[in-house]
Each structure stands twice: as C-alpha cells, then as structure tokens.
Design a protein around this motif. Structure first.
Motif, PDB file in Angstrom:
ATOM      1  N   GLN A 106      -5.250  12.300   3.193  1.00  0.00           N
ATOM      2  CA  GLN A 106      -4.677  11.054   2.978  1.00  0.00           C
ATOM      3  C   GLN A 106      -4.728  10.385   1.656  1.00  0.00           C
ATOM      4  O   GLN A 106      -6.205  10.070   1.338  1.00  0.00           O
ATOM      5  CB  GLN A 106      -4.657   9.944   4.070  1.00  0.00           C
ATOM      6  N   ILE A 107      -3.904   9.949   0.876  1.00  0.00           N
ATOM      7  CA  ILE A 107      -4.005   9.152  -0.408  1.00  0.00           C
ATOM      8  C   ILE A 107      -3.587   7.730  -0.386  1.00  0.00           C
ATOM      9  O   ILE A 107      -2.526   7.669   0.053  1.00  0.00           O
ATOM     10  CB  ILE A 107      -3.535   9.912  -1.633  1.00  0.00           C
ATOM     11  N   ARG A 108      -4.272   6.744  -0.682  1.00  0.00           N
ATOM     12  CA  ARG A 108      -3.811   5.575  -0.625  1.00  0.00           C
ATOM     13  C   ARG A 108      -4.200   4.624  -1.792  1.00  0.00           C
ATOM     14  O   ARG A 108      -5.025   4.836  -2.232  1.00  0.00           O
ATOM     15  CB  ARG A 108      -4.426   4.883   0.697  1.00  0.00           C
ATOM     16  N   VAL A 125       9.444   5.708  -5.787  1.00  0.00           N
ATOM     17  CA  VAL A 125       8.078   6.117  -6.201  1.00  0.00           C
ATOM     18  C   VAL A 125       8.114   7.542  -6.504  1.00  0.00           C
ATOM     19  O   VAL A 125       8.295   8.189  -5.649  1.00  0.00           O
ATOM     20  CB  VAL A 125       7.059   5.595  -5.022  1.00  0.00           C
ATOM     21  N   ASP A 126       7.663   8.028  -7.557  1.00  0.00           N
ATOM     22  CA  ASP A 126       7.361   9.176  -8.002  1.00  0.00           C
ATOM     23  C   ASP A 126       5.654   9.572  -7.759  1.00  0.00           C
ATOM     24  O   ASP A 126       5.038   8.693  -8.007  1.00  0.00           O
ATOM     25  CB  ASP A 126       7.735   9.544  -9.456  1.00  0.00           C
ATOM     26  N   ALA A 127       5.350  10.814  -7.475  1.00  0.00           N
ATOM     27  CA  ALA A 127       4.037  11.151  -7.162  1.00  0.00           C
ATOM     28  C   ALA A 127       3.780  12.573  -8.053  1.00  0.00           C
ATOM     29  O   ALA A 127       4.698  13.229  -8.166  1.00  0.00           O
ATOM     30  CB  ALA A 127       3.746  11.214  -5.849  1.00  0.00           C
ATOM     31  N   ALA A 128       2.590  12.808  -8.437  1.00  0.00           N
ATOM     32  CA  ALA A 128       2.175  13.901  -8.933  1.00  0.00           C
ATOM     33  C   ALA A 128       0.587  14.410  -8.573  1.00  0.00           C
ATOM     34  O   ALA A 128      -0.196  13.307  -8.701  1.00  0.00           O
ATOM     35  CB  ALA A 128       2.593  13.955 -10.401  1.00  0.00           C
ATOM     36  N   VAL A 129       0.308  15.510  -8.729  1.00  0.00           N
ATOM     37  CA  VAL A 129      -1.128  16.019  -8.394  1.00  0.00           C
ATOM     38  C   VAL A 129      -1.647  16.765  -9.783  1.00  0.00           C
ATOM     39  O   VAL A 129      -0.665  17.533 -10.405  1.00  0.00           O
ATOM     40  CB  VAL A 129      -1.468  16.482  -7.341  1.00  0.00           C
ATOM     41  N   TYR A 130      -2.663  16.378 -10.055  1.00  0.00           N
ATOM     42  CA  TYR A 130      -3.222  17.196 -11.342  1.00  0.00           C
ATOM     43  C   TYR A 130      -4.478  17.850 -11.123  1.00  0.00           C
ATOM     44  O   TYR A 130      -5.378  17.387 -10.517  1.00  0.00           O
ATOM     45  CB  TYR A 130      -3.316  16.304 -12.640  1.00  0.00           C
ATOM     46  N   VAL A 188       0.763  -1.065   0.036  1.00  0.00           N
ATOM     47  CA  VAL A 188       0.125   0.073   0.006  1.00  0.00           C
ATOM     48  C   VAL A 188       0.883   1.248   0.106  1.00  0.00           C
ATOM     49  O   VAL A 188       1.947   1.388   0.836  1.00  0.00           O
ATOM     50  CB  VAL A 188      -0.875  -0.032   1.317  1.00  0.00           C
ATOM     51  N   ILE A 189       0.464   2.194  -0.929  1.00  0.00           N
ATOM     52  CA  ILE A 189       1.395   3.401  -1.139  1.00  0.00           C
ATOM     53  C   ILE A 189       0.521   4.437  -0.379  1.00  0.00           C
ATOM     54  O   ILE A 189      -0.484   4.464  -0.784  1.00  0.00           O
ATOM     55  CB  ILE A 189       1.794   3.821  -2.442  1.00  0.00           C
ATOM     56  N   VAL A 190       1.132   5.056   0.782  1.00  0.00           N
ATOM     57  CA  VAL A 190       0.429   6.089   1.366  1.00  0.00           C
ATOM     58  C   VAL A 190       0.999   7.460   1.411  1.00  0.00           C
ATOM     59  O   VAL A 190       2.242   7.687   1.452  1.00  0.00           O
ATOM     60  CB  VAL A 190       0.231   5.756   2.842  1.00  0.00           C
TER      61      VAL A 190
END
Length: 400
Positions: A341-343, A358-363, A292-294
């Motif tokens: 929180q995003i899971r 792990v890279d992350a991005a918000v759009y 699980v990525i949190v």
C-alpha cells in the motif's frame, strides 16, 4: 482563413553507400564508373502516408522519438522540401522556427537579421520598426542586438528567432524543438506567448518533447514513429499512448540486475486506488479538507525493488494542478514482492469546485518510468464559494 491540409504525404530519401575509406578510394570515385559498378543506393522512407487536417484556429502537437520524421514533415509544410507522393495545402501567412539559425545571415547583426526575416515573411520595414522594441525585449539580447549573429550562443539565436517568428502576427506558427536550447525561464515565456497566440486564433503546429505542453496547449496531436502515424486525436490520448510505448520499450530494463533478468513486460499492477478524508473512503471532499491518496500496488516481479512513485492531480482538460514525487522529495521506496500500500497525505487541499483526476506512475531507482496509470482516481471538490482560478486560498482583507 488560415488552414493546413496534409493529404497522404510520403517522403523518400536515397541512401548512397559510397563512403570513401582512403584517398585512393576517393580518387576512384571521381572517375565515371559503368552503371553496374556504381555504388549501390537504398531508398529510405522518412514519411509514410501522413494525413493531417488543421482548420482555422487549430493547434496541433507532434510527438515522437528523434529521427521519426517530425522535422521532415515541418520542412515539407514550409515548402523547403517537396513530398515524394501526396500533397499539402497551406493557406495563410506562415512563420516558422524549424532549425537553429535558419533565416539568419551569420555576418549580419541581430537587428539586420530581424529586418531580413521580416522581408522574407513579407513584412515591411515600417511594420518591423514598430515591432523592434518588442522583439529585442522578448529576446532579452539588447546589449548584443547590433553584434553579428555568428557570435551569438545557441540560446541567443533561439530567443531572437522565436521573438521574430511570433512578433510579426503570423496566421500559422510552426515551431520545432529548437526551443529546447533555451533556459527554463525563456521556455516558459515561449509557452505563454504560444498560449496567447492560440487564444487569438493563430494556427499552431508544435513539435516538442515537452509532453505536458502538448497536453495543455494543443487541441489535437499526432504520434509519428519511424515515419508512420501511430495515433492521432486528443492530446492526452496521444501522449499516453506515446508514453506507454516508451514504458514497453524500457520494460525490464532496471538498474537492478535481478529485476532485469526476470522482467520482460510491465510487472506492477494496481489492485485498487481511492482517496480518504477523516479515515473514510470518499468520492468528493470539501475544499480545505485533508486528503489521502491510497494505492494498493502489486509488485509481480518476484523480487524486492528500490524505486519511486508519483501522483499527478489534473483537471479533466489535462491541466496539471500538482505533481507529487518520492524522487523529488528524496524519499526512495522499497517495493517488496506481492501486494503493498502506498499513501500520501495532502493537508488542507484548497482546490476550487470541480472534477479532478489522479494519475500515478512507478519508477525504478534511476528514474525510468516502469508503469503509468492515467485517471486512476476521479474525485470532486466542493467549495463554499465560487471562485475563479485553481485554488481557494485562505485570506483576510484589511484597510488602513
């Protein structure tokens, strides 16, 4: 051995402001004018102090917005244009694909143009004959190879041009963004061939808006903006800086008017990010475990915003393993003001042993990237067996 050296290159063009607005004005332009009455011209620097060193066997990517000077640099390297200042040194047989249809005679057939391009590159007819079937097969234009090129679509011209450029065993391959006109399957074949040539030691200079390809295939990269080098070095660092500049330009430009009015810079912050397995926070997992990525994300816009979130799992060398996107999954999110929180759960993640990031991005809701975090999480995978490749897939052997 093949190499490229660009030493403090500048390129200037002169923009003449003598546009004729009428037939009468056009006639007046044909009459010699005194020097003080001639239309004014302005210098325009397309390149400013560009220096690049590509020793033998190096692959180099160039990124930047349209009009930033990338194609001008390639034309200088192929000696179809001279620099205003500075110098270049190119050692080795160059094969270039810069402009769609360049090197093709529109009245010649595809086959005749293959011979023409071969002669330009110094390849004899016998050598071209030996490669002809390979070129036709790769370009996938067999029914049209004896048709005049002027009847070819842009995609057919790109396929034939790339097939010729890469089939004549060049020591240096220069490719501009002309591959964008091809379909996805052809673009993948092109990237596979570029990777094969890279492994064989061919110098490759690639201009592309496919930033993932730049990260995966190139040894080094440079970002050029308005004719000036912004950053040169590791492709991941260059691509990240370029992407971040795009985010900064678009910051605050959301489809929701209230967010646009209150946002002038990136307004999402990551307070913490980690992975879990079995409800435990961990730094490593066993191959096949559920992961699980949190992410604890803080929306600092002060208003609720609809948008999307994505995760990308990569190896440290930049190779993308998987990309997870709420937009592609059709699962839009509503980011309430303040922390949240995003899971995302990945059941039975069968990766081979090694280190991962792990890279992350918000759009926003229209898919514009608002913020990006590179290597947000680092974790390790341990597999019971040492297996080559990327995945450890459950399997059973049978013999009958």
């Amino acid at each position: 051995m093949a190499s490229i050296a660009v030493d403090h290159v500048w390129k200037q063009f002169v923009l003449k402001k003598d546009r004729a607005d009428s037939v009468g004005h056009l006639m007046l332009r044909m009459i010699p004018q005194p020097r003080n009455k001639r239309p004014k011209s302005e210098p325009f620097w397309a390149l400013r102090d560009i220096s690049i060193d590509m020793p033998h066997g190096t692959s180099f990517g160039i990124v930047g917005n349209n009009g930033s000077g990338k194609s001008t640099l390639l034309k200088i390297l192929t000696q179809t244009m001279k620099p205003t200042r500075g110098s270049i040194a190119v050692s080795g047989r160059v094969s270039a694909l810069i402009e769609l249809g360049a090197g093709f005679h529109p009245d010649f057939t595809g086959r005749e143009n293959v011979y023409l391009n071969g002669s330009i590159l110094g390849i004899g007819r016998k050598a071209i004959d030996a490669k002809m079937e390979e070129i036709i097969e790769f370009a996938d234009i067999r029914p049209f190879i004896d048709t005049s090129v002027k009847y070819y679509s842009s995609g057919m011209q790109a396929r034939l041009g790339f097939a010729v450029a890469t089939s004549v065993d060049p020591e240096i391959l220069i490719v501009d963004e002309v591959l964008a006109v091809g379909d996805e399957a052809f673009q993948q074949r092109c990237m596979d061939r570029i990777f094969t040539m890279k492994r064989s030691g061919t110098n490759i200079l690639l201009v592309s808006h496919d930033l993932g390809s730049i990260e995966r295939l190139m040894d080094r990269a440079v970002w050029i903006n308005r004719g000036e080098m912004q950053i040169i070095g590791n492709p991941r660092d260059v691509v990240f800086a370029y992407r971040q500049s795009m985010i900064d330009q678009n910051a605050g430009f959301s489809a929701q008017e209230d967010v646009r009015e209150t946002t002038n810079q990136t307004t999402f912050m990551v307070n913490e990010a980690y992975i879990e397995t079995g409800s435990r926070r961990v730094d490593s997992i066993q191959s096949g475990d559920t992961m699980v990525i949190v992410t604890l994300l803080d929306n600092q816009t002060g208003v609720e915003m609809e948008g999307h979130f994505s995760y990308t799992i990569r190896r440290p060398d930049g190779l993308e393993i998987v990309s997870l996107s709420s937009m592609l999954d059709g699962a839009p999110m509503r980011f309430a003001p303040g922390p949240g929180q995003i899971r995302v759960q990945l059941p039975e993640l069968y990766l081979t042993s090694g280190q991962y990031e792990v890279d992350a991005a918000v759009y926003d809701q229209n898919g514009r990237r608002i913020a990006e975090w590179r290597a947000l999480i680092r974790f390790a995978v341990q597999a019971m067996q040492k297996t080559p490749g990327l995945l450890v897939l459950p399997h059973q052997w049978q013999i009958k």
